[in-house]
Design a protein around this motif. Structure first.
Motif, PDB file in Angstrom:
ATOM      1  N   SER A 255      14.354  40.356 -13.331  1.00  0.00           N
ATOM      2  CA  SER A 255      14.282  40.373 -11.864  1.00  0.00           C
ATOM      3  C   SER A 255      12.943  39.824 -11.367  1.00  0.00           C
ATOM      4  CB  SER A 255      14.520  41.782 -11.324  1.00  0.00           C
ATOM      5  OG  SER A 255      13.536  42.674 -11.807  1.00  0.00           O
ATOM      6  N   GLN A 256      11.860  40.098 -12.106  1.00  0.00           N
ATOM      7  CA  GLN A 256      10.562  39.519 -11.742  1.00  0.00           C
ATOM      8  C   GLN A 256      10.572  38.005 -11.927  1.00  0.00           C
ATOM      9  OE1 GLN A 256       8.106  41.818 -14.379  1.00  0.00           O
ATOM     10  NE2 GLN A 256       7.368  43.129 -12.703  1.00  0.00           N
ATOM     11  N   LEU A 257      11.200  37.533 -12.986  1.00  0.00           N
ATOM     12  CA  LEU A 257      11.313  36.098 -13.216  1.00  0.00           C
ATOM     13  C   LEU A 257      12.127  35.435 -12.112  1.00  0.00           C
ATOM     14  CD1 LEU A 257      10.844  33.628 -15.048  1.00  0.00           C
ATOM     15  CD2 LEU A 257      12.949  34.251 -16.243  1.00  0.00           C
ATOM     16  N   THR A 258      13.198  36.098 -11.693  1.00  0.00           N
ATOM     17  CA  THR A 258      14.022  35.572 -10.602  1.00  0.00           C
ATOM     18  C   THR A 258      13.198  35.450  -9.325  1.00  0.00           C
ATOM     19  OG1 THR A 258      15.967  36.589 -11.580  1.00  0.00           O
ATOM     20  CG2 THR A 258      16.136  35.918  -9.284  1.00  0.00           C
ATOM     21  N   GLU A 259      12.441  36.481  -9.019  1.00  0.00           N
ATOM     22  CA  GLU A 259      11.602  36.445  -7.822  1.00  0.00           C
ATOM     23  C   GLU A 259      10.529  35.360  -7.928  1.00  0.00           C
ATOM     24  OE1 GLU A 259       8.872  39.431  -5.097  1.00  0.00           O
ATOM     25  OE2 GLU A 259      10.075  40.252  -6.727  1.00  0.00           O
ATOM     26  N   LEU A 260       9.910  35.245  -9.098  1.00  0.00           N
ATOM     27  CA  LEU A 260       8.902  34.202  -9.313  1.00  0.00           C
ATOM     28  C   LEU A 260       9.499  32.810  -9.115  1.00  0.00           C
ATOM     29  CD1 LEU A 260       6.032  33.354 -10.354  1.00  0.00           C
ATOM     30  CD2 LEU A 260       7.092  33.231 -12.609  1.00  0.00           C
ATOM     31  N   LEU A 261      10.657  32.560  -9.727  1.00  0.00           N
ATOM     32  CA  LEU A 261      11.300  31.250  -9.588  1.00  0.00           C
ATOM     33  C   LEU A 261      11.686  30.974  -8.136  1.00  0.00           C
ATOM     34  CD1 LEU A 261      13.533  31.118 -12.780  1.00  0.00           C
ATOM     35  CD2 LEU A 261      11.577  29.661 -12.265  1.00  0.00           C
ATOM     36  N   GLY A 262      12.089  32.011  -7.420  1.00  0.00           N
ATOM     37  CA  GLY A 262      12.433  31.832  -6.010  1.00  0.00           C
ATOM     38  C   GLY A 262      11.229  31.386  -5.195  1.00  0.00           C
ATOM     39  N   TRP A 263      10.101  32.071  -5.368  1.00  0.00           N
ATOM     40  CA  TRP A 263       8.900  31.704  -4.604  1.00  0.00           C
ATOM     41  C   TRP A 263       8.330  30.358  -5.041  1.00  0.00           C
ATOM     42  CZ3 TRP A 263       8.050  33.347  -0.107  1.00  0.00           C
ATOM     43  CH2 TRP A 263       8.426  34.624   0.285  1.00  0.00           C
ATOM     44  N   VAL A 264       8.367  30.081  -6.325  1.00  0.00           N
ATOM     45  CA  VAL A 264       7.886  28.779  -6.804  1.00  0.00           C
ATOM     46  C   VAL A 264       8.779  27.665  -6.269  1.00  0.00           C
ATOM     47  CG1 VAL A 264       7.515  27.384  -8.877  1.00  0.00           C
ATOM     48  CG2 VAL A 264       6.736  29.733  -8.819  1.00  0.00           C
ATOM     49  N   SER A 265      10.072  27.919  -6.184  1.00  0.00           N
ATOM     50  CA  SER A 265      10.992  26.933  -5.616  1.00  0.00           C
ATOM     51  C   SER A 265      10.672  26.675  -4.149  1.00  0.00           C
ATOM     52  CB  SER A 265      12.442  27.407  -5.746  1.00  0.00           C
ATOM     53  OG  SER A 265      12.814  27.508  -7.089  1.00  0.00           O
ATOM     54  N   VAL A 266      10.411  27.738  -3.403  1.00  0.00           N
ATOM     55  CA  VAL A 266      10.058  27.587  -1.984  1.00  0.00           C
ATOM     56  C   VAL A 266       8.791  26.757  -1.840  1.00  0.00           C
ATOM     57  CG1 VAL A 266       9.237  28.849   0.049  1.00  0.00           C
ATOM     58  CG2 VAL A 266      11.223  29.674  -1.211  1.00  0.00           C
ATOM     59  N   LEU A 267       7.776  27.056  -2.653  1.00  0.00           N
ATOM     60  CA  LEU A 267       6.517  26.305  -2.580  1.00  0.00           C
ATOM     61  C   LEU A 267       6.708  24.835  -2.947  1.00  0.00           C
ATOM     62  CD1 LEU A 267       4.032  28.890  -4.106  1.00  0.00           C
ATOM     63  CD2 LEU A 267       4.222  28.181  -1.717  1.00  0.00           C
ATOM     64  N   ASN A 268       7.464  24.581  -4.013  1.00  0.00           N
ATOM     65  CA  ASN A 268       7.674  23.200  -4.443  1.00  0.00           C
ATOM     66  C   ASN A 268       8.498  22.401  -3.445  1.00  0.00           C
ATOM     67  OD1 ASN A 268       6.412  22.545  -7.077  1.00  0.00           O
ATOM     68  ND2 ASN A 268       7.471  24.407  -7.677  1.00  0.00           N
ATOM     69  N   VAL A 269       9.538  22.997  -2.898  1.00  0.00           N
ATOM     70  CA  VAL A 269      10.354  22.295  -1.899  1.00  0.00           C
ATOM     71  C   VAL A 269       9.529  22.071  -0.635  1.00  0.00           C
ATOM     72  CG1 VAL A 269      12.379  22.513  -0.403  1.00  0.00           C
ATOM     73  CG2 VAL A 269      12.558  23.046  -2.835  1.00  0.00           C
ATOM     74  N   GLY A 270       8.700  23.051  -0.268  1.00  0.00           N
ATOM     75  CA  GLY A 270       7.812  22.875   0.883  1.00  0.00           C
ATOM     76  C   GLY A 270       6.839  21.735   0.682  1.00  0.00           C
ATOM     77  N   TYR A 271       6.244  21.651  -0.519  1.00  0.00           N
ATOM     78  CA  TYR A 271       5.335  20.544  -0.809  1.00  0.00           C
ATOM     79  C   TYR A 271       6.080  19.215  -0.781  1.00  0.00           C
ATOM     80  CZ  TYR A 271       2.393  17.271  -3.240  1.00  0.00           C
ATOM     81  OH  TYR A 271       1.682  16.150  -3.563  1.00  0.00           O
ATOM     82  N   LEU A 272       7.285  19.200  -1.325  1.00  0.00           N
ATOM     83  CA  LEU A 272       8.080  17.972  -1.324  1.00  0.00           C
ATOM     84  C   LEU A 272       8.375  17.513   0.096  1.00  0.00           C
ATOM     85  CD1 LEU A 272       9.599  15.907  -3.076  1.00  0.00           C
ATOM     86  CD2 LEU A 272      11.565  17.422  -2.988  1.00  0.00           C
ATOM     87  N   LEU A 273       8.733  18.445   0.966  1.00  0.00           N
ATOM     88  CA  LEU A 273       8.986  18.099   2.366  1.00  0.00           C
ATOM     89  C   LEU A 273       7.714  17.616   3.063  1.00  0.00           C
ATOM     90  CD1 LEU A 273      11.378  20.985   3.440  1.00  0.00           C
ATOM     91  CD2 LEU A 273      11.943  18.567   3.183  1.00  0.00           C
ATOM     92  N   LEU A 274       6.595  18.287   2.814  1.00  0.00           N
ATOM     93  CA  LEU A 274       5.323  17.880   3.410  1.00  0.00           C
ATOM     94  C   LEU A 274       4.927  16.480   2.957  1.00  0.00           C
ATOM     95  CD1 LEU A 274       2.814  18.670   5.093  1.00  0.00           C
ATOM     96  CD2 LEU A 274       1.816  19.491   2.947  1.00  0.00           C
TER      97      LEU A 274
ATOM     98  N   HIS B 246      10.872  11.756  -8.871  1.00  0.00           N
ATOM     99  CA  HIS B 246      10.582  12.517 -10.085  1.00  0.00           C
ATOM    100  C   HIS B 246      10.211  13.964  -9.761  1.00  0.00           C
ATOM    101  CE1 HIS B 246       9.647   8.490 -12.168  1.00  0.00           C
ATOM    102  NE2 HIS B 246      10.846   8.904 -12.529  1.00  0.00           N
ATOM    103  N   TYR B 247       9.453  14.158  -8.699  1.00  0.00           N
ATOM    104  CA  TYR B 247       9.064  15.508  -8.301  1.00  0.00           C
ATOM    105  C   TYR B 247      10.291  16.316  -7.879  1.00  0.00           C
ATOM    106  CZ  TYR B 247       6.038  19.180  -6.554  1.00  0.00           C
ATOM    107  OH  TYR B 247       5.403  20.372  -6.371  1.00  0.00           O
ATOM    108  N   LYS B 248      11.202  15.672  -7.149  1.00  0.00           N
ATOM    109  CA  LYS B 248      12.418  16.352  -6.711  1.00  0.00           C
ATOM    110  C   LYS B 248      13.278  16.746  -7.907  1.00  0.00           C
ATOM    111  CE  LYS B 248      15.455  13.860  -4.654  1.00  0.00           C
ATOM    112  NZ  LYS B 248      16.242  13.078  -3.700  1.00  0.00           N
ATOM    113  N   ILE B 249      13.450  15.852  -8.848  1.00  0.00           N
ATOM    114  CA  ILE B 249      14.256  16.151 -10.029  1.00  0.00           C
ATOM    115  C   ILE B 249      13.633  17.278 -10.844  1.00  0.00           C
ATOM    116  CG2 ILE B 249      15.025  15.230 -12.257  1.00  0.00           C
ATOM    117  CD1 ILE B 249      15.400  12.523 -10.774  1.00  0.00           C
ATOM    118  N   ALA B 250      12.310  17.221 -11.043  1.00  0.00           N
ATOM    119  CA  ALA B 250      11.633  18.268 -11.805  1.00  0.00           C
ATOM    120  C   ALA B 250      11.756  19.618 -11.105  1.00  0.00           C
ATOM    121  CB  ALA B 250      10.160  17.908 -11.999  1.00  0.00           C
ATOM    122  N   THR B 251      11.618  19.633  -9.792  1.00  0.00           N
ATOM    123  CA  THR B 251      11.744  20.877  -9.040  1.00  0.00           C
ATOM    124  C   THR B 251      13.154  21.433  -9.144  1.00  0.00           C
ATOM    125  OG1 THR B 251      10.004  20.230  -7.493  1.00  0.00           O
ATOM    126  CG2 THR B 251      11.544  21.909  -6.751  1.00  0.00           C
ATOM    127  N   LEU B 252      14.144  20.570  -9.002  1.00  0.00           N
ATOM    128  CA  LEU B 252      15.528  21.038  -9.086  1.00  0.00           C
ATOM    129  C   LEU B 252      15.882  21.537 -10.483  1.00  0.00           C
ATOM    130  CD1 LEU B 252      17.374  18.371  -6.918  1.00  0.00           C
ATOM    131  CD2 LEU B 252      16.952  20.759  -6.354  1.00  0.00           C
TER     132      LEU B 252
END
Length: 82
Positions: free
Chosen positions: A5-24, A61-67
């Protein structure tokens, strides 16, 4: 030790940060391409026309790695119920 469950939460927040950076990064490149391209072409001694291809490669490449490494494992863990 990290729980599933901690890993799930970590991956969720890391995904949010990476997608946010990708959008920025995408928004900056869309609206400030001239200034950013000029700076990068001078820094790395690359023609400004080549910079568009380099930006596209970077974003793709960043999008593919994030996904692959962040979003997909998060979704898989959420489907499993963690």
């Amino acid at each position: 030790m990290i729980t599933i469950s901690q890993l799930t939460e970590l991956l969720g927040w890391v995904s949010v940060l990476n997608v946010g950076y990708l959008l920025l990064a995408t928004i900056i490149l869309m609206f400030m391409r001239g200034a950013v391209s000029s700076i990068h072409s001078k820094m790395f001694n690359i023609d400004e026309k080549e910079m568009s291809a380099k930006y596209f490669d970077f974003l793709s490449h960043y999008k593919i790695a994030t996904l692959v490494f962040m979003v997909s494992p998060y979704i898989a863990l959420k489907i499993m119920g963690y």
